[in-house]
Design an enzyme around this catalytic site. Structure first.
Site: not given
Length: 397
Positions: A375, A342
């Site tokens: 995030g 990722h």
């Protein structure tokens, strides 16, 4: 808007021992752009209206408005503009949705969108200065700034999402990836990248570096829990720290037909949503609900799912919410980020490229989604329609 085609570099392990340790991030993007043009010889480079490239850490070799400088380095005409974009892990996804909005308004006919992250050169959070008021004013808990800690918080919030379940899901991801790679499905998306090592000389990256073939639930059970003593999040049930780049060609469907370009899938709609930063992994749930509502669809209309596996617990929270089994064969058919990696801002287009390939194999499926947590408390979801859909092919979707 239609998704024409997507490619990516093989994903590497971040750090001094990783295969891209001495490669530049912008050069990874250049390889992707050149490969897209090589695969689409009908596309005149001067027809490209924009190059949108995402990066989470926009400094060094990921700075200088990377969409523009990578376009120039790739040899696109100087008349082709470009820009950089940041929505952390959903950077490439946002690059695509922003371009889609431009196409919808008639600002673009055809464009390149993608993302890059060289986490070896630029560890997550490098150079940032979080405002101390986030914690001092109790706006967020300090754990919100550490993605692994937010995954532990998600375990706390949903105690039925046990470590046993996340380890089982992680092993399944590795096994599905291994089967897909063996069948040649992963290699179709990859552009080889020349690598250089001061110690070992020149090499050629042709496959993802992170996967761990042969992974079993038993092999994951004893791994350390770096984010909390006696925790549940481990390097085995999380995505790693990775380097890599992705890119895709997206277009107005009329323009794609005019140029004789393939149509891999059509965008139906998209949504982004915010959640508590302390449990950012739940972000795909409200983002998907929002996108489905706007599209007039339900979760039962979705026949294929590409969910970014930042952490296994985050995927399971999504599946649990929508009543989908942990091992549902519609979900991440070729494995996911736990296996292949990722590289933050690049991953959204990896999901899209794989879904497009899967659509071609599954004419019985009409709709699919790409979704990911983001995030600091967000989620993003894009709904796609299969242009190969055939109601007579069997299946319910």
């Amino acid at each position: 808007m239609v998704f024409v085609d997507g490619v990516r570099t093989p994903f590497g392990k971040a750090g001094t021992k990783g295969m891209y340790a001495e490669n530049r991030a912008d050069d990874l993007v250049v390889k992707v752009i050149r490969e897209l043009l090589r695969r689409q010889p009908e596309l005149p480079p001067e027809r490209i209206d924009e190059v949108a490239i995402a990066a989470t850490t926009q400094i060094g070799d990921q700075g200088l408005t990377i969409g523009r400088n990578a376009a120039l380095l790739a040899g696109l005409p100087k008349s082709v503009p470009g820009f950089a974009i940041d929505r952390m892990c959903a950077g490439a996804m946002t690059a695509v949705t922003n371009i889609a909005g431009g196409i919808g308004f008639g600002g673009y006919d055809i464009a390149i969108a993608g993302g890059v992250e060289h986490m070896g050169n630029h560890p997550m959070g490098e150079g940032v200065d979080p405002n101390p008021r986030f914690v001092s004013d109790n706006l967020v808990d300090s754990s919100a700034l550490v993605m692994g800690s937010t995954a532990e918080n998600l375990h706390d919030r949903y105690p039925n999402l046990t470590k046993q379940r996340t380890d089982a899901y992680a092993a399944l991801s590795q096994q599905r990836y291994e089967a897909a790679a063996t069948a040649g499905k992963i290699a179709a998306d990859l552009v080889p990248v020349a690598t250089r090592s001061s110690e070992n000389g020149w090499g050629l990256a042709t496959a993802d570096e992170p996967p761990r073939p042969g992974t079993t639930v038993e092999s994951l059970q004893g791994l350390k829990t770096p984010f909390r003593p006696h925790g549940r999040v481990t390097p085995g049930n999380s995505a790693g720290l990775n380097d890599g780049a992705t890119g895709c060609v997206v277009a107005d469907e009329e323009t794609a037909r005019e140029l004789g370009l393939s149509v891999g899938m059509r965008m139906v709609g998209y949504s982004f949503a915010g959640v508590e930063p302390e449990v950012m992994g739940v972000g795909p749930v409200p983002a998907t609900e929002k996108a489905l509502k706007r599209a007039g669809l339900t979760i039962d209309d979705i026949g294929l799912f590409e969910i970014n596996e930042a952490f296994a617990v985050q995927v399971l929270a999504f599946l649990e919410h929508f009543g989908i089994a942990d091992d549902d064969p519609r979900v991440n058919q070729w494995g996911g980020a736990i296996a292949c990696g990722h590289p933050l801002a690049s991953s959204g287009v990896r999901l899209m490229t794989q879904l497009s390939r899967q659509f071609a194999e599954h004419p019985e499926v009409r709709y699919g989604i790409t979704t990911m947590c983001v995030g600091f408390g967000m989620g993003g979801t894009v709904i796609w329609e299969n242009p190969n859909h055939d109601e007579t092919a069997g299946g319910a979707k």
